[in-house]
Scaffold this active site. Sequence first.
Site, mmCIF file in Angstrom:
data_model
loop_
_atom_site.group_PDB
_atom_site.id
_atom_site.type_symbol
_atom_site.label_atom_id
_atom_site.label_comp_id
_atom_site.label_asym_id
_atom_site.label_seq_id
_atom_site.Cartn_x
_atom_site.Cartn_y
_atom_site.Cartn_z
ATOM 1 N N ASN A 150 1.223 -1.402 0.212
ATOM 2 C CA ASN A 150 0.377 -0.007 -0.207
ATOM 3 C C ASN A 150 0.915 0.918 0.392
ATOM 4 O O ASN A 150 1.381 1.764 0.650
ATOM 5 C CB ASN A 150 -1.185 -0.157 1.208
ATOM 6 C CG ASN A 150 -1.946 1.080 1.204
ATOM 7 O OD1 ASN A 150 -1.154 2.040 0.946
ATOM 8 N ND2 ASN A 150 -2.702 0.866 1.631
ATOM 9 N N HIS A 176 1.071 6.213 2.254
ATOM 10 C CA HIS A 176 1.743 6.910 2.591
ATOM 11 C C HIS A 176 2.956 7.807 2.190
ATOM 12 O O HIS A 176 3.481 7.874 2.897
ATOM 13 C CB HIS A 176 1.716 6.267 4.270
ATOM 14 C CG HIS A 176 0.741 6.283 4.223
ATOM 15 N ND1 HIS A 176 -0.178 7.053 5.405
ATOM 16 C CD2 HIS A 176 -0.191 4.672 5.176
ATOM 17 C CE1 HIS A 176 -0.941 6.939 6.183
ATOM 18 N NE2 HIS A 176 -0.908 5.670 5.577
ATOM 19 N N HIS A 194 -5.452 3.977 -1.882
ATOM 20 C CA HIS A 194 -6.904 4.363 -1.219
ATOM 21 C C HIS A 194 -7.306 5.342 -1.655
ATOM 22 O O HIS A 194 -6.283 6.701 -1.067
ATOM 23 C CB HIS A 194 -6.772 3.627 0.422
ATOM 24 C CG HIS A 194 -8.312 3.967 0.583
ATOM 25 N ND1 HIS A 194 -7.771 4.012 2.369
ATOM 26 C CD2 HIS A 194 -9.562 4.407 1.065
ATOM 27 C CE1 HIS A 194 -8.947 4.684 2.510
ATOM 28 N NE2 HIS A 194 -10.663 4.147 1.721
ATOM 29 N N ARG A 239 -8.990 8.946 -0.641
ATOM 30 C CA ARG A 239 -9.745 8.957 0.434
ATOM 31 C C ARG A 239 -10.633 10.168 -0.098
ATOM 32 O O ARG A 239 -10.422 11.101 -1.151
ATOM 33 C CB ARG A 239 -8.906 9.537 1.733
ATOM 34 C CG ARG A 239 -8.436 8.467 2.288
ATOM 35 C CD ARG A 239 -8.468 7.667 2.757
ATOM 36 N NE ARG A 239 -9.418 8.302 4.325
ATOM 37 C CZ ARG A 239 -9.482 7.382 5.011
ATOM 38 N NH1 ARG A 239 -8.692 6.714 5.749
ATOM 39 N NH2 ARG A 239 -10.106 7.341 6.116
ATOM 40 N N ARG A 299 -6.337 13.232 1.018
ATOM 41 C CA ARG A 299 -5.535 13.496 2.267
ATOM 42 C C ARG A 299 -4.393 12.169 1.783
ATOM 43 O O ARG A 299 -3.272 13.317 2.228
ATOM 44 C CB ARG A 299 -6.154 12.994 3.848
ATOM 45 C CG ARG A 299 -5.713 11.689 4.053
ATOM 46 C CD ARG A 299 -6.077 11.151 5.685
ATOM 47 N NE ARG A 299 -7.743 11.536 5.570
ATOM 48 C CZ ARG A 299 -7.975 10.574 6.468
ATOM 49 N NH1 ARG A 299 -7.807 9.810 7.123
ATOM 50 N NH2 ARG A 299 -9.735 10.866 6.961
ATOM 51 N N GLU A 345 -8.956 0.434 -2.683
ATOM 52 C CA GLU A 345 -9.757 0.857 -1.483
ATOM 53 C C GLU A 345 -10.377 1.598 -1.995
ATOM 54 O O GLU A 345 -10.094 2.948 -2.060
ATOM 55 C CB GLU A 345 -8.733 1.203 -0.283
ATOM 56 C CG GLU A 345 -7.548 -0.611 -0.340
ATOM 57 C CD GLU A 345 -7.570 -0.243 1.331
ATOM 58 O OE1 GLU A 345 -6.302 -1.005 1.366
ATOM 59 O OE2 GLU A 345 -6.777 1.427 1.442
ATOM 60 N N THR A 387 -17.466 -2.353 15.792
ATOM 61 C CA THR A 387 -16.817 -2.094 17.051
ATOM 62 C C THR A 387 -15.045 -2.243 16.871
ATOM 63 O O THR A 387 -14.462 -1.314 17.321
ATOM 64 C CB THR A 387 -17.425 -2.411 18.105
ATOM 65 O OG1 THR A 387 -17.294 -4.130 18.190
ATOM 66 C CG2 THR A 387 -18.208 -1.143 18.763
ATOM 67 N N GLU A 429 -11.445 -9.316 3.045
ATOM 68 C CA GLU A 429 -10.172 -8.359 3.708
ATOM 69 C C GLU A 429 -10.451 -8.325 4.939
ATOM 70 O O GLU A 429 -10.803 -7.970 5.265
ATOM 71 C CB GLU A 429 -9.217 -7.294 2.890
ATOM 72 C CG GLU A 429 -7.913 -7.324 3.227
ATOM 73 C CD GLU A 429 -7.246 -6.567 3.322
ATOM 74 O OE1 GLU A 429 -7.176 -6.311 1.953
ATOM 75 O OE2 GLU A 429 -6.382 -6.033 3.931
ATOM 76 N N HIS A 448 -4.135 -4.371 8.294
ATOM 77 C CA HIS A 448 -3.903 -3.532 8.428
ATOM 78 C C HIS A 448 -2.826 -3.101 10.138
ATOM 79 O O HIS A 448 -3.235 -4.136 10.517
ATOM 80 C CB HIS A 448 -5.860 -3.229 9.117
ATOM 81 C CG HIS A 448 -5.277 -1.756 9.718
ATOM 82 N ND1 HIS A 448 -5.681 -0.379 8.905
ATOM 83 C CD2 HIS A 448 -5.618 -1.315 11.041
ATOM 84 C CE1 HIS A 448 -5.694 0.753 9.506
ATOM 85 N NE2 HIS A 448 -5.396 0.308 10.975
HETATM 86 N N1 PXP Z 1 -5.785 -3.536 4.000
HETATM 87 C C1 PXP Z 1 -6.976 -2.111 4.048
HETATM 88 C C2 PXP Z 1 -8.021 -2.592 3.656
HETATM 89 C C3 PXP Z 1 -6.554 -1.079 4.971
HETATM 90 O O1 PXP Z 1 -7.922 0.033 4.349
HETATM 91 C C4 PXP Z 1 -5.453 -1.082 4.995
HETATM 92 C C5 PXP Z 1 -5.128 1.435 4.781
HETATM 93 O O2 PXP Z 1 -5.510 1.693 4.325
HETATM 94 C C6 PXP Z 1 -3.915 -1.626 4.848
HETATM 95 C C7 PXP Z 1 -4.352 -2.636 4.417
HETATM 96 C C8 PXP Z 1 -3.064 -0.964 4.909
HETATM 97 O O3 PXP Z 1 -2.646 -0.398 6.165
HETATM 98 P P1 PXP Z 1 -0.973 -1.097 6.876
HETATM 99 O O4 PXP Z 1 -1.075 0.712 5.861
HETATM 100 O O5 PXP Z 1 -1.890 0.137 8.436
HETATM 101 O O6 PXP Z 1 -0.198 -1.749 6.625
#
Ligand code: PXP
Length: 257
Positions: free
Chosen positions: A11, A14, A47, A49, A53, A74, A105, A155, A199
């Site tokens: 991913n 960032h 992703h 958003r 962002r 995403e 939650t 997922e 995640h």
């Molecule tokens: N999987 C999904 C569905 C996510 O939304 C994210 C975060 O964008 C990730 C994986 C990756 O998470 P992380 O950036 O914490 O490794």
Amino acid sequence: MSKNHLRLGVNIDHVATIRNARGGRHPDPVRAARMAQQAGADGITAHLREDRRHIADSDIERLVKDIELPLNFEMAATPEMLAIALRHKPHAACIVPEKREERTTEGGLDAVGQHNHLKSYVSELSAAGIRVSLFIAADSTQLDAARHLGVPVVELHTGAYCEAAIDHPGGVEERRELDRLVKAAAHAHRIGLECHAGHGLTYDTVAPIAAIPTLVELNIGHFLVGEAIFGGFDSTIRRMRALMDKARADASGERSA
Ligand code: PXP
């Protein structure tokens, strides 16, 4: 590639977070996607958003055009994101919660409560040939709801496990969260869903998750981008130092010539 191969989706969100902190083009998430490909990633995850962002619309366009690896887009279940997905037709789309009322939650998408809302998104994306997944908590009720919605993939949200493992390594909560993920992955397999997870995964938390035999793919981002500061900062500074030294040496050579 072995049948046992666990796919890694990198991913690159960032990288765009850092770029956006200044505006401009550096660091480029598409360049990061190319590096991820060379380093052994099996897919690229991004992703888009609602508030843009990190990833921008133009990043998605460039990823689709320039990157050979399958793109996992995403997205929130909104008309705007659906239109973007249908325009670009990524290999996969993972529906994730954007607003508080869409999530459980544990942080995953509420596939039970949101069934009626999600149904048309799943059908339209699937009809366009996009492999749809839902980002859900490790909970059999959520898995069964995903199955009813007709998605081929889920997922599992690994956030609670990662938090427990980091806050109290080896503690009961970590064990409980890991058991939930192991059971959920087995349940997903039993009901015919391909199972991914992600995640918050790090060097310290990935091994027990990677060992779950029915998981097919992990999506990892934040840690990889953050850790690159330490894993790759040294060589970056050395290269900058060398460029500066060379420029000084060349310039003083010019002056003394
Ligand atoms: N999987 C999904 C569905 C996510 O939304 C994210 C975060 O964008 C990730 C994986 C990756 O998470 P992380 O950036 O914490 O490794």
